[in-house]
Design a protein around this motif. Structure first.
Motif, PDB file in Angstrom:
ATOM      1  N   SER A 106       0.875  -1.158  -0.083  1.00 19.40           N
ATOM      2  CA  SER A 106      -0.022  -0.218  -0.001  1.00 19.40           C
ATOM      3  C   SER A 106       1.050   1.260  -0.046  1.00 19.40           C
ATOM      4  CB  SER A 106      -0.935  -0.088   1.311  1.00 19.40           C
ATOM      5  OG  SER A 106      -0.369  -0.163   2.499  1.00 19.40           O
ATOM      6  N   LEU A 107       0.170   2.311  -0.429  1.00 18.65           N
ATOM      7  CA  LEU A 107       0.882   3.633  -0.394  1.00 18.65           C
ATOM      8  C   LEU A 107       0.141   4.677   0.310  1.00 18.65           C
ATOM      9  CD1 LEU A 107       2.720   5.572  -2.005  1.00 18.65           C
ATOM     10  CD2 LEU A 107       1.170   5.955  -3.653  1.00 18.65           C
ATOM     11  N   VAL A 108       0.974   5.567   0.942  1.00 15.70           N
ATOM     12  CA  VAL A 108       0.397   6.682   1.769  1.00 15.70           C
ATOM     13  C   VAL A 108       1.316   7.834   1.327  1.00 15.70           C
ATOM     14  CG1 VAL A 108       0.468   7.871   4.058  1.00 15.70           C
ATOM     15  CG2 VAL A 108      -0.126   5.501   3.853  1.00 15.70           C
ATOM     16  N   ILE A 109       0.563   8.990   0.676  1.00 11.57           N
ATOM     17  CA  ILE A 109       1.295  10.204   0.268  1.00 11.57           C
ATOM     18  C   ILE A 109       0.842  11.223   1.393  1.00 11.57           C
ATOM     19  CG2 ILE A 109       0.997  11.791  -1.545  1.00 11.57           C
ATOM     20  CD1 ILE A 109       0.156   9.818  -3.536  1.00 11.57           C
ATOM     21  N   ASN A 110       2.195  11.954   1.681  1.00 15.43           N
ATOM     22  CA  ASN A 110       1.977  13.099   2.684  1.00 15.43           C
ATOM     23  C   ASN A 110       1.600  14.260   2.096  1.00 15.43           C
ATOM     24  OD1 ASN A 110       2.602  14.134   5.393  1.00 15.43           O
ATOM     25  ND2 ASN A 110       4.176  15.299   4.272  1.00 15.43           N
ATOM     26  N   VAL A 111       0.368  14.748   2.486  1.00 14.69           N
ATOM     27  CA  VAL A 111      -0.157  16.181   2.132  1.00 14.69           C
ATOM     28  C   VAL A 111      -0.346  16.905   3.414  1.00 14.69           C
ATOM     29  CG1 VAL A 111      -1.979  17.104   0.556  1.00 14.69           C
ATOM     30  CG2 VAL A 111      -1.328  14.808   0.366  1.00 14.69           C
ATOM     31  N   PRO A 112       0.611  17.827   3.807  1.00 12.96           N
ATOM     32  CA  PRO A 112       0.732  18.347   5.164  1.00 12.96           C
ATOM     33  C   PRO A 112      -0.020  19.768   5.040  1.00 12.96           C
ATOM     34  CG  PRO A 112       2.827  18.744   4.053  1.00 12.96           C
ATOM     35  CD  PRO A 112       1.997  17.761   3.081  1.00 12.96           C
ATOM     36  N   PRO A 113      -0.868  19.878   6.033  1.00 12.46           N
ATOM     37  CA  PRO A 113      -1.597  21.433   5.989  1.00 12.46           C
ATOM     38  C   PRO A 113      -0.537  22.329   6.463  1.00 12.46           C
ATOM     39  CG  PRO A 113      -2.477  19.639   7.430  1.00 12.46           C
ATOM     40  CD  PRO A 113      -1.449  19.139   7.052  1.00 12.46           C
ATOM     41  N   ASP A 114      -0.734  23.637   6.169  1.00 10.38           N
ATOM     42  CA  ASP A 114       0.155  24.476   6.393  1.00 10.38           C
ATOM     43  C   ASP A 114       0.037  25.419   7.737  1.00 10.38           C
ATOM     44  OD1 ASP A 114      -1.955  26.452   5.950  1.00 10.38           O
ATOM     45  OD2 ASP A 114      -0.961  27.134   4.116  1.00 10.38           O
ATOM     46  N   GLN A 115       0.653  26.357   8.016  1.00 13.86           N
ATOM     47  CA  GLN A 115       0.274  27.299   9.205  1.00 13.86           C
ATOM     48  C   GLN A 115      -0.829  27.941   9.412  1.00 13.86           C
ATOM     49  OE1 GLN A 115       3.807  29.883   9.817  1.00 13.86           O
ATOM     50  NE2 GLN A 115       5.349  28.184   9.488  1.00 13.86           N
ATOM     51  N   THR A 116      -1.704  28.046   8.324  1.00 19.82           N
ATOM     52  CA  THR A 116      -3.188  28.432   8.531  1.00 19.82           C
ATOM     53  C   THR A 116      -4.015  27.333   9.047  1.00 19.82           C
ATOM     54  OG1 THR A 116      -3.936  27.984   6.354  1.00 19.82           O
ATOM     55  CG2 THR A 116      -2.801  30.157   6.539  1.00 19.82           C
ATOM     56  N   GLY A 117      -3.593  26.233   8.904  1.00 16.38           N
ATOM     57  CA  GLY A 117      -4.518  24.996   9.228  1.00 16.38           C
ATOM     58  C   GLY A 117      -5.252  24.211   8.093  1.00 16.38           C
TER      59      GLY A 117
END
Lengths: 497, 497
Positions: B311-322
């Motif tokens: 399986s695959l997990v892709i990191n899509v991180p929120p920014d400082q605004t949230g």
């Protein structure tokens, strides 16, 4: 039913009687209607130049040099069919006077060369086989034919009439005649009216035109670029009669008009575009393998050029073996697949443009050779006007109607064009290296696309959902020279069924 | 019908009783089956690091710095759903010890920060709302928690058990527990077996693992890259029990095996990949907007990583605004659309590879630091081995089975990776600038693709028709440094219905 049939024959008879000259009109005639319906053709430059690494030659190249090792016109037309082209436009004779068929009127032809195949016949036959239409290019200018040099221009006109009679009587139906090289003598000295009448006698539905059809001032050979022709009844025929406009390889404005003047009368004229598949402006194939245009640029140009009842011809020239190169065939076939072209369906259209002539503000406007390149160029519907930035880190903002949505952005970056040593070939050099597209949302800029790949010939950003905004910004984050942009198109593209 | 129902309850009961430890097996257990079915998840790195321009911190960053201005976990999960992810994997606590929920056992958490929203609850609730599953990341290593420093390792294990009890009792169903940072103490000192048992008590179907799951020699912390693990029963658990293998952000070989050893017994273990959407290796979001991977690379990695029950997990991180940035959301949503992902359908698969381990010959083999990079690397099913050319103008030939057809070629160019000053971020620098793909036809090379655009992270050439050949060549026509290629995949891709 009966009425329709009668009406049809009346129309046919009317068109036949009158088709031998062009009539003032605000609607397409029989030939123009058929041309608009075709819309998308493949240009085939092939001839003695193919074997001599040249675009133009002077009629003295030896016949022995025309020597394809594996001539295969069937493959040309099969490629055209597979790519979704609706006609092929074959060079039958270029400025050099070399004829691609066995002409009674000259020995400077394939029949006198090492490979005697009648290429016009082979292509015409393949068109029948593959169910697409057949069009021909014929050069007015002839640097080989002796009668061309006669003081009486009618001598050479007769030569042309004879050759065109061969072409129109021996090769089945010909849907279009593309005449070129008219600049070499006065317009009235070509006998265009005689050519037109002859062709229409053979096929009233054949569309006829001469390159550089339209001029800005009567009889002066002043020209206005097709991208500037946004007004009806302002420009004039240089060559009359002509069924459509040509100016190879210029592109039309999105606000292209259709009415042109001749002796005080107004005539309807669509535009046929001619572009090269190759990124370089190369009509005859070269020994070197040259890169083809990006598929995104081809797709957007397809829409741009076939929209508004105009048409597009893409040049896909066979090489010295006598075949279209596989990677070039793949490019046009891939394009046709992407566009979903089918002879059974009308040509596909682009989405709705919401950007034209909206208010634009740039971070700065650059000046080159005393000319300032204003921001408003980026959404004026012209692919050859351009904004030039004042700094490599630049941005440009466009006000939009926030009630209109969009999901596609096509950006045509202006690229430096370098002419190569052959005097014809060109390469394009991009400038922009990193960039973002931002929209104003609740008083803040929000980046909806961030790119660090080169923009290529045309950068198409396909957004997965629709946006609405009052203001859009294109921001250059890195560039190797002052960024310059021909056009930014904000488009609402329907989802594919 | 009845028999099936009884069998189902027996299975459930059996799994429940035995799920508290991992059993030797050659088939997936309950948790693994569910994990394989999920297949595609979105990693969400968010926490105190997000606000401090750092990837790792030491547990002393002030709580006041955690201060999203517009926190919107609903938008994170909606993005995941729109992109076709089947679960989100949320950082609940990173190495810094900062907890994204209101934990009774520490004050270093959101409840003590300026923005008290329980992020774990908000994400868990949004997962229910949008119909996707919820997984959590929890760091073993804790640089803030005082009990971590206690000589008795059980003290900190108890802290973890308490926190995990909070997580597994207050936030609904959790499908996966991802443990990290195990390198900071001896494997046996974490109490992994206690953690595993606790979790399975709450949810037998929850898949549990520790990063760097597998070692090459028992108890030695010697590692073999996942791309080299092509043999069953050769490598060992470092952390037992674990339901799946992790080695962040490594990629598996296409010949990935599933059997791993622990105390003489063999266990079935799939692999979960974790990659960053960003081209740079950036887990926590940075203030600067960074470019995302090309969609073609994402598509090919999707296939590579989800194939073969991994399986695959892709990191899509929120920014400082949230919030997740719009252009990053667009990238994963665009990918999901391109792949045609739907919760109602199994994950799509790549076509058939016809290139693996075929005979390869290169124009030359380069040597770097005494190591020669052989041609055979380009079709060995490993994305981290590579061929290095000896000259910038280089070519490599691959023998193929001429009875097998192909219509897609994916080329992973090796790129130079530059570490940026933060010690984590990286940028990739390509080398190849012009290239062709040629096939042998009737004793001659024929170019089927010619490119002068950069190859990007992964160049995918989609051919409009199928080819068969005995030999394929990749030829570099221009490069800025010695060309190097990780993998060339020749694929037969079914047409989309």
């Amino acid at each position: 039913m009966k009425k329709t049939v009668i009406a049809f024959f009346l129309t046919l008879a009317f068109n036949y009687c009158w088709a031998q000259t062009l009539l003032p009109a605000t609607q397409p005639n029989l030939a123009q209607k058929a041309m608009i319906k075709r819309g998308y053709g493949m240009f085939i430059h092939f001839g003695i130049n193919t074997f001599n690494e040249t675009e133009w030659s002077d009629g003295t190249l030896p016949l022995s040099s025309y020597n394809p090792s594996n001539l295969n016109p069937d493959q040309w037309v099969k490629t055209a069919r597979d790519a979704g082209f609706r006609y092929v436009l074959l060079i039958t004779k270029h400025h050099d006077g070399f004829c691609l068929w066995d002409s009674k009127y000259t020995d400077y032809d394939v029949a006198s060369s090492p490979v005697k195949t009648d290429v016009v016949k082979a292509v015409a036959d393949a068109c029948k086989k593959y169910g697409i239409q057949f069009a021909i290019y014929y050069s007015l200018w002839d640097r080989h034919e002796p009668s061309y040099k006669d003081k009486d221009p009618q001598k050479y006109t007769n030569y042309m009439l004879n050759q065109l009679t061969e072409l129109f009587t021996n090769y089945g139906n010909i849907c279009e005649l593309w005449l070129d090289g008219g600049w070499d003598r006065k317009p009235q000295d070509w006998g265009i009216d005689q050519v037109y009448k002859l062709v229409k006698k053979f096929n009233p539905a054949c569309a006829v035109s001469v390159n550089h059809t339209i001029e800005s001032t009567v009889g002066k050979r002043n020209f206005t670029l097709p991208s500037n022709m946004t007004e009806d009844n302002k420009y004039f025929f240089q060559y009359f009669p002509s069924d459509f406009r040509l100016w190879d390889p210029m592109l039309i404005t999105k606000f292209d008009k259709k009415q042109y003047l001749h002796e005080g009368q107004s005539y309807y004229l669509p535009f046929e575009h001619t572009i090269c598949l190759s990124k370089r402006l190369n009509w005859f194939q070269k020994a070197a393998q040259l890169p083809v245009r990006d598929i995104d640029e081809l797709e957007e140009l397809f829409y741009w050029c076939t929209d508004n009842d105009n048409s597009l011809v893409i040049n896909v020239p066979p090489d010295q073996t006598g075949r279209i190169r596989e990677y070039e065939a793949n490019a046009v076939i891939g394009l046709g697949k992407k566009l979903g072209l089918s002879l059974k369906k009308p040509l596909p259209a682009n989405g709705k443009f919401i950007s034209f002539n909206r208010l634009v503000t740039a971070s700065g406007v650059g000046i080159e050779k005393g000319k300032s390149f204003e921001a408003s160029a980026i959404n004026d519907g012209k692919l050859d006007s351009r904004w030039l930035a004042k700094d490599t880190l630049a941005s440009i903002e466009m006000e939009l109607d926030p009630t209109q949505s969009f999901n596609k952005i096509s950006i045509f970056e202006y690229q430096d064009t370098k002419k190569l040593s052959d005097g014809f070939s060109q390469i394009r050099v991009p400038r922009i290296q990193q960039y973002s597209v931002d929209i104003m949302q609740n008083g803040k800029w929000q980046t909806i696309y961030l790119g660090d790949e080169p923009m290529g010939d045309c950068k198409v950003i396909r957004l997965p959902s629709r946006y609405q905004t009052s203001k859009l910004r294109f921001k250059v984050l890195k560039a190797s020279a002052l960024p310059s942009i021909n056009e930014i198109c904000i488009i609402d593209m329907p989802e594919k069924g």
